[in-house]
Design a protein around this motif. Structure first.
Motif, PDB file in Angstrom:
ATOM      1  N   LEU A   1      -4.934 -29.899  19.493  1.00 59.57           N
ATOM      2  CA  LEU A   1      -5.368 -28.539  19.198  1.00 59.57           C
ATOM      3  C   LEU A   1      -5.213 -28.304  17.718  1.00 59.57           C
ATOM      4  O   LEU A   1      -4.122 -28.503  17.172  1.00 59.57           O
ATOM      5  CB  LEU A   1      -4.535 -27.527  20.001  1.00 59.57           C
ATOM      6  CG  LEU A   1      -4.905 -27.364  21.475  1.00 59.57           C
ATOM      7  CD1 LEU A   1      -4.861 -28.659  22.240  1.00 59.57           C
ATOM      8  CD2 LEU A   1      -4.039 -26.326  22.131  1.00 59.57           C
TER       9      LEU A   1
ATOM     10  N   PHE B   1      -6.125 -19.843  28.688  1.00 56.06           N
ATOM     11  CA  PHE B   1      -5.699 -20.830  27.695  1.00 56.06           C
ATOM     12  C   PHE B   1      -4.491 -21.610  28.213  1.00 56.06           C
ATOM     13  O   PHE B   1      -4.452 -22.839  28.140  1.00 56.06           O
ATOM     14  CB  PHE B   1      -5.360 -20.175  26.354  1.00 56.06           C
ATOM     15  CG  PHE B   1      -4.716 -21.136  25.403  1.00 56.06           C
ATOM     16  CD1 PHE B   1      -5.462 -22.109  24.767  1.00 56.06           C
ATOM     17  CD2 PHE B   1      -3.344 -21.099  25.183  1.00 56.06           C
ATOM     18  CE1 PHE B   1      -4.860 -23.030  23.911  1.00 56.06           C
ATOM     19  CE2 PHE B   1      -2.736 -22.000  24.326  1.00 56.06           C
ATOM     20  CZ  PHE B   1      -3.496 -22.973  23.695  1.00 56.06           C
TER      21      PHE B   1
ATOM     22  N   ALA C   1      -7.022 -18.417  23.265  1.00 59.44           N
ATOM     23  CA  ALA C   1      -5.629 -17.983  23.397  1.00 59.44           C
ATOM     24  C   ALA C   1      -5.498 -16.478  23.177  1.00 59.44           C
ATOM     25  O   ALA C   1      -4.706 -15.813  23.841  1.00 59.44           O
ATOM     26  CB  ALA C   1      -4.744 -18.755  22.432  1.00 59.44           C
ATOM     27  N   GLU C   2      -6.298 -15.938  22.264  1.00 53.64           N
ATOM     28  CA  GLU C   2      -6.249 -14.501  21.979  1.00 53.64           C
ATOM     29  C   GLU C   2      -7.010 -13.685  23.017  1.00 53.64           C
ATOM     30  O   GLU C   2      -6.559 -12.620  23.428  1.00 53.64           O
ATOM     31  CB  GLU C   2      -6.820 -14.227  20.585  1.00 53.64           C
ATOM     32  CG  GLU C   2      -5.945 -14.751  19.465  1.00 53.64           C
ATOM     33  CD  GLU C   2      -6.642 -14.712  18.103  1.00 53.64           C
ATOM     34  OE1 GLU C   2      -7.773 -14.184  18.005  1.00 53.64           O
ATOM     35  OE2 GLU C   2      -6.046 -15.232  17.146  1.00 53.64           O
TER      36      GLU C   2
ATOM     37  N   ASN D   1      -4.652 -25.566  28.899  1.00 53.25           N
ATOM     38  CA  ASN D   1      -3.738 -26.380  28.100  1.00 53.25           C
ATOM     39  C   ASN D   1      -2.825 -27.199  29.012  1.00 53.25           C
ATOM     40  O   ASN D   1      -2.559 -28.377  28.742  1.00 53.25           O
ATOM     41  CB  ASN D   1      -2.936 -25.486  27.157  1.00 53.25           C
ATOM     42  CG  ASN D   1      -2.246 -26.271  26.065  1.00 53.25           C
ATOM     43  OD1 ASN D   1      -2.694 -27.332  25.653  1.00 53.25           O
ATOM     44  ND2 ASN D   1      -1.141 -25.741  25.586  1.00 53.25           N
TER      45      ASN D   1
ATOM     46  N   ARG E   1      -6.546 -26.193  13.892  1.00 58.33           N
ATOM     47  CA  ARG E   1      -7.210 -25.055  13.278  1.00 58.33           C
ATOM     48  C   ARG E   1      -8.585 -25.552  12.834  1.00 58.33           C
ATOM     49  O   ARG E   1      -8.787 -26.756  12.680  1.00 58.33           O
ATOM     50  CB  ARG E   1      -6.378 -24.496  12.119  1.00 58.33           C
ATOM     51  CG  ARG E   1      -6.159 -25.430  10.955  1.00 58.33           C
ATOM     52  CD  ARG E   1      -5.256 -24.769   9.912  1.00 58.33           C
ATOM     53  NE  ARG E   1      -4.918 -25.671   8.844  1.00 58.33           N
ATOM     54  CZ  ARG E   1      -5.667 -25.905   7.770  1.00 58.33           C
ATOM     55  NH1 ARG E   1      -6.814 -25.302   7.619  1.00 58.33           N
ATOM     56  NH2 ARG E   1      -5.265 -26.750   6.851  1.00 58.33           N
TER      57      ARG E   1
ATOM     58  N   GLN F   1      -7.490 -20.998  19.183  1.00 54.19           N
ATOM     59  CA  GLN F   1      -6.876 -19.672  19.088  1.00 54.19           C
ATOM     60  C   GLN F   1      -7.771 -18.582  19.662  1.00 54.19           C
ATOM     61  O   GLN F   1      -7.281 -17.560  20.150  1.00 54.19           O
ATOM     62  CB  GLN F   1      -6.540 -19.325  17.630  1.00 54.19           C
ATOM     63  CG  GLN F   1      -5.607 -20.295  16.961  1.00 54.19           C
ATOM     64  CD  GLN F   1      -6.338 -21.432  16.224  1.00 54.19           C
ATOM     65  OE1 GLN F   1      -7.475 -21.793  16.553  1.00 54.19           O
ATOM     66  NE2 GLN F   1      -5.684 -22.008  15.241  1.00 54.19           N
ATOM     67  N   THR F   2      -9.083 -18.784  19.616  1.00 57.32           N
ATOM     68  CA  THR F   2     -10.014 -17.783  20.142  1.00 57.32           C
ATOM     69  C   THR F   2      -9.748 -17.538  21.624  1.00 57.32           C
ATOM     70  O   THR F   2      -9.601 -16.393  22.054  1.00 57.32           O
ATOM     71  CB  THR F   2     -11.476 -18.220  19.917  1.00 57.32           C
ATOM     72  OG1 THR F   2     -11.689 -18.410  18.513  1.00 57.32           O
ATOM     73  CG2 THR F   2     -12.445 -17.175  20.432  1.00 57.32           C
TER      74      THR F   2
ATOM     75  N   SER G   1     -14.509 -21.808  18.480  1.00 58.01           N
ATOM     76  CA  SER G   1     -14.578 -20.517  17.790  1.00 58.01           C
ATOM     77  C   SER G   1     -15.285 -19.429  18.595  1.00 58.01           C
ATOM     78  O   SER G   1     -15.020 -18.247  18.394  1.00 58.01           O
ATOM     79  CB  SER G   1     -15.243 -20.676  16.420  1.00 58.01           C
ATOM     80  OG  SER G   1     -16.557 -21.178  16.552  1.00 58.01           O
TER      81      SER G   1
ATOM     82  N   GLN H   1       0.234 -30.103  20.022  1.00 53.95           N
ATOM     83  CA  GLN H   1       0.115 -28.727  19.571  1.00 53.95           C
ATOM     84  C   GLN H   1      -0.117 -28.752  18.061  1.00 53.95           C
ATOM     85  O   GLN H   1       0.229 -29.715  17.394  1.00 53.95           O
ATOM     86  CB  GLN H   1       1.383 -27.948  19.908  1.00 53.95           C
ATOM     87  CG  GLN H   1       1.645 -27.872  21.402  1.00 53.95           C
ATOM     88  CD  GLN H   1       0.519 -27.223  22.179  1.00 53.95           C
ATOM     89  OE1 GLN H   1      -0.132 -26.303  21.702  1.00 53.95           O
ATOM     90  NE2 GLN H   1       0.275 -27.691  23.381  1.00 53.95           N
TER      91      GLN H   1
ATOM     92  N   PRO I   1      -5.240 -15.301  27.275  1.00 52.35           N
ATOM     93  CA  PRO I   1      -4.043 -16.146  27.203  1.00 52.35           C
ATOM     94  C   PRO I   1      -3.741 -16.891  28.500  1.00 52.35           C
ATOM     95  O   PRO I   1      -3.270 -18.032  28.471  1.00 52.35           O
ATOM     96  CB  PRO I   1      -2.915 -15.169  26.869  1.00 52.35           C
ATOM     97  CG  PRO I   1      -3.560 -13.910  26.429  1.00 52.35           C
ATOM     98  CD  PRO I   1      -4.954 -13.907  26.969  1.00 52.35           C
TER      99      PRO I   1
ATOM    100  N   GLY J   1     -10.164 -24.440  16.802  1.00 56.29           N
ATOM    101  CA  GLY J   1     -10.333 -23.015  17.054  1.00 56.29           C
ATOM    102  C   GLY J   1      -9.890 -22.583  18.441  1.00 56.29           C
ATOM    103  O   GLY J   1     -10.413 -21.617  19.002  1.00 56.29           O
TER     104      GLY J   1
END
Length: 122
Positions: A119, A95, A88-89, A99, A121, A85-86, A33, A6, A92, A83
């Motif tokens: 994972l 994701f 995940a947002e 994961n 940024r 997070q894209t 992204s 993570q 979810p 990226g």
């Protein structure tokens, strides 16, 4: 290091690639992204890991391919998911499921190819 790492300490994709290469692993960078759905993410993972044409695009097929990787050179292969997070947002649930497959697959390598996912940024 068979696990899904993570994000810790804000590691960047570049740093994750350098870490992998320093230990002799092959890094495969997934730019997440623009990956907003399960389908686009599975396609992206398949592309960066050069999955065979016969590989399906579902979670079972993802697991099967990640635990095999027989078409890649022996050794450790690291998926650097920049990226993440894209997804995940935007989705979810997708994701979480992807994961979980990454984590499970990293614990059951075969064919002399270890799999790790990091994972990061961007």
């Amino acid at each position: 290091m068979s696990e899904v790492e993570q994000p810790s300490g804000g590691v960047t994709a570049r740093e994750a690639v350098q870490e992998a290469e320093q230990r002799g692993a092959t890094a495969h960078v997934l730019d997440g992204s623009d990956l907003v759905s399960k389908r686009t993410t599975l396609d992206g993972i398949a592309a960066v890991l050069n999955f065979p044409e016969w590989a399906g695009r579902n979670l079972d097929a993802l697991y099967d391919c990640l635990t095999d990787l027989s078409w890649l050179p022996e050794g450790e292969h690291v998926l650097v998911w920049s990226g993440f997070q894209t997804l995940a947002e935007h989705d979810p649930k997708a994701f979480g499921r992807i994961n979980a497959v990454l984590r499970d697959a990293s614990e059951h390598p075969i064919c002399g190819r270890e799999f790790t996912a990091v994972l990061t940024r961007p």
